[in-house]
Write a protein that holds these residues in place. Structure first.
Motif, PDB file in Angstrom:
ATOM      1  N   ALA A  13       0.823  -1.207   0.000  1.00 16.13           N
ATOM      2  CA  ALA A  13       0.000   0.000   0.000  1.00 16.13           C
ATOM      3  C   ALA A  13       0.858   1.258   0.000  1.00 16.13           C
ATOM      4  O   ALA A  13       0.569   2.230  -0.715  1.00 16.13           O
ATOM      5  N   VAL A  14       1.935   1.243   0.793  1.00 14.88           N
ATOM      6  CA  VAL A  14       2.836   2.400   0.831  1.00 14.88           C
ATOM      7  C   VAL A  14       3.489   2.609  -0.529  1.00 14.88           C
ATOM      8  O   VAL A  14       3.589   3.742  -1.026  1.00 14.88           O
ATOM      9  N   ARG A  15       3.909   1.519  -1.156  1.00 17.60           N
ATOM     10  CA  ARG A  15       4.541   1.601  -2.482  1.00 17.60           C
ATOM     11  C   ARG A  15       3.576   2.182  -3.503  1.00 17.60           C
ATOM     12  O   ARG A  15       3.941   3.068  -4.286  1.00 17.60           O
ATOM     13  N   ASN A  16       2.340   1.712  -3.494  1.00 18.60           N
ATOM     14  CA  ASN A  16       1.352   2.208  -4.451  1.00 18.60           C
ATOM     15  C   ASN A  16       0.974   3.655  -4.168  1.00 18.60           C
ATOM     16  O   ASN A  16       0.838   4.465  -5.091  1.00 18.60           O
ATOM     17  N   ALA A  17       0.793   3.994  -2.887  1.00 20.03           N
ATOM     18  CA  ALA A  17       0.417   5.359  -2.534  1.00 20.03           C
ATOM     19  C   ALA A  17       1.521   6.341  -2.930  1.00 20.03           C
ATOM     20  O   ALA A  17       1.243   7.441  -3.407  1.00 20.03           O
ATOM     21  N   ALA A  18       2.787   5.934  -2.731  1.00 16.98           N
ATOM     22  CA  ALA A  18       3.908   6.802  -3.089  1.00 16.98           C
ATOM     23  C   ALA A  18       3.946   7.082  -4.582  1.00 16.98           C
ATOM     24  O   ALA A  18       4.412   8.134  -5.023  1.00 16.98           O
ATOM     25  N   ALA A  19       3.444   6.126  -5.378  1.00 10.16           N
ATOM     26  CA  ALA A  19       3.414   6.294  -6.833  1.00 10.16           C
ATOM     27  C   ALA A  19       2.098   6.898  -7.312  1.00 10.16           C
ATOM     28  O   ALA A  19       1.865   6.999  -8.520  1.00 10.16           O
ATOM     29  N   GLY A  20       1.235   7.279  -6.356  1.00  9.45           N
ATOM     30  CA  GLY A  20      -0.037   7.881  -6.728  1.00  9.45           C
ATOM     31  C   GLY A  20      -1.075   6.889  -7.198  1.00  9.45           C
ATOM     32  O   GLY A  20      -2.062   7.268  -7.837  1.00  9.45           O
ATOM     33  N   ARG A  21      -0.871   5.608  -6.880  1.00 11.22           N
ATOM     34  CA  ARG A  21      -1.820   4.578  -7.307  1.00 11.22           C
ATOM     35  C   ARG A  21      -2.725   4.218  -6.127  1.00 11.22           C
ATOM     36  O   ARG A  21      -2.352   3.417  -5.276  1.00 11.22           O
ATOM     37  N   VAL A  22      -3.869   4.852  -6.075  1.00 10.41           N
ATOM     38  CA  VAL A  22      -4.817   4.599  -4.998  1.00 10.41           C
ATOM     39  C   VAL A  22      -5.993   3.829  -5.577  1.00 10.41           C
ATOM     40  O   VAL A  22      -6.702   4.317  -6.460  1.00 10.41           O
ATOM     41  N   ALA A  23      -6.157   2.590  -5.101  1.00 10.71           N
ATOM     42  CA  ALA A  23      -7.213   1.719  -5.607  1.00 10.71           C
ATOM     43  C   ALA A  23      -7.584   0.734  -4.511  1.00 10.71           C
ATOM     44  O   ALA A  23      -6.806   0.508  -3.573  1.00 10.71           O
ATOM     45  N   PRO A  24      -8.771   0.128  -4.612  1.00 14.44           N
ATOM     46  CA  PRO A  24      -9.174  -0.840  -3.580  1.00 14.44           C
ATOM     47  C   PRO A  24      -8.205  -2.010  -3.428  1.00 14.44           C
ATOM     48  O   PRO A  24      -8.155  -2.624  -2.362  1.00 14.44           O
ATOM     49  N   VAL A  25      -7.432  -2.307  -4.485  1.00 12.81           N
ATOM     50  CA  VAL A  25      -6.535  -3.462  -4.435  1.00 12.81           C
ATOM     51  C   VAL A  25      -5.088  -3.053  -4.172  1.00 12.81           C
ATOM     52  O   VAL A  25      -4.174  -3.848  -4.361  1.00 12.81           O
ATOM     53  N   MET A  26      -4.870  -1.819  -3.715  1.00 10.00           N
ATOM     54  CA  MET A  26      -3.504  -1.334  -3.515  1.00 10.00           C
ATOM     55  C   MET A  26      -2.782  -2.079  -2.398  1.00 10.00           C
ATOM     56  O   MET A  26      -1.556  -2.040  -2.311  1.00 10.00           O
TER      57      MET A  26
END
Length: 342
Positions: free
Chosen positions: A152-165
């Motif tokens: 989740a931290v990796r995805n959030a840092a890349a701006g990828r916010v989704a239910p499956v993050m």
């Protein structure tokens, strides 16, 4: 187990052979998601031998060394950790290798070992439950729980916010053939479950197609009339299936030419509306269930991969990695859960 006032026993030293074996198994689990059962047999033999050896030492000492220090933790290890491993395997929470690894640990580490390294005595922290295999398991669970947070931290840092993050990340379609895990993208969005990528490779190899060929002519390959008259072996879907097998379809040197693209099979043509991509025909033809994949899951996954440039995938849970980490933490520190609470 080490009796009071003694240094590491021979059984405890023999148990350290688990470290390189579990390290290799963890790397193998990440790369291939497959670990041979033969890996665990020698460790099980060592575990059985050290268990008997420890029991003999404790029996000679008598008193609490026999009852509290050996019998109680051994009973917890074999009577609790083993059933937990079997139950989670039966429910589908563990793979076969994960369950066997825990069974081996229950044999190898029924009691707390003790090692003296210079001025330090390891593990540095104990636990009221003296079953060391249970400590390894609880450590592995805590390490495993940290993985979704890291994703989740990796995805959030890349701006990828989704239910499956918390369970996956996006990759280009070209990488799908070389990746283990689950396709989370669907024709209508994303889902926490989806097409097993091993099952996808089985399908492509069975047809003798690469994913690129399928994307170049999706309308053509939706028609069951293009199914091969003599399908290729589907293998087990592993990325590294052998020197003569491509990761995503057929054998080296073969391509869509192996399919009967000019066949005029009336039955297959009539079935085109009922069986797009020949998904049902594939599942009916192969041995086994392709990891529980349904025809609808396969069709939806193929529809996504036929047109989408970037898809969400979940790497799955190579549980032997947290198990190895839990073993190392247990040998050096002890029980993370008890250390956190106390």
């Amino acid at each position: 187990m080490t009796l009071a006032g003694a240094s590491a026993t021979v059984p405890d030293l023999l148990r350290l052979v688990a470290l390189p074996v579990f390290a290799w198994a963890a790397v193998r689990d990440v790369r291939t998601r497959r670990v041979s059962s033969a890996v665990w047999i020698p460790l099980a033999i060592v575990g059985g031998g050290t268990l008997v050896w420890d029991g003999w030492i404790a029996r000679q000492a008598g008193g609490p060394a026999w009852t509290y220090d050996f019998l109680v933790p051994a009973a917890i290890s074999l009577g609790l950790v083993v059933p937990i491993a079997y139950l989670f395997w039966w429910l589908g929470g563990f793979g076969g290798a994960d369950a066997k690894a825990l069974l081996v640990l229950a044999l190898l580490f029924p009691t707390f070992p003790e090692y003296t390294v210079g001025p330090w005595t390891l593990p540095v922290s104990g636990t009221p439950i003296e079953a060391f295999s249970f400590t390894i398991l609880s450590n592995a669970v805590l390490v495993g729980l940290a993985i979704p947070i890291a994703l989740a931290v990796r995805n959030a840092a890349a701006g990828r916010v989704a239910p499956v993050m918390f369970v996956g990340w996006p990759v280009s379609w070209e990488r799908v053939a070389e990746t283990h895990g689950t396709l989370l993208s669907t024709p209508t969005g994303v889902s926490r479950t989806g097409l097993d990528l091993d099952a996808l490779r089985m399908y492509l190899r069975w047809r003798g197609l690469t994913l690129a060929e399928l994307r170049d002519a999706p309308d053509r390959y939706r028609d069951p009339a293009t199914l091969p008259d003599e399908p290729n072996p589907p293998t087990d879907g592993a990325v590294a299936a052998g020197p003569d097998v491509r990761s995503d379809g057929g054998t080296a040197g073969s391509a869509a030419a192996t399919a009967a693209t000019d066949a005029q099979d009336a039955d297959r043509t009539m079935a085109a509306a009922d069986d797009p991509w020949g998904a049902a025909a594939f599942l009916d033809d192969i041995e086994g269930t392709a990891y529980g994949t349904t025809a609808d899951e396969l069709r939806e996954g193929l529809e996504v991969l036929a047109e989408t440039e970037t898809v969400w995938i979940s790497p799955g849970a190579p549980f032997l990695v947290p198990v190895f980490a839990g073993l190392v933490i247990a040998l050096l520190y002890g029980d993370l859960l008890v250390g956190t609470i106390v």
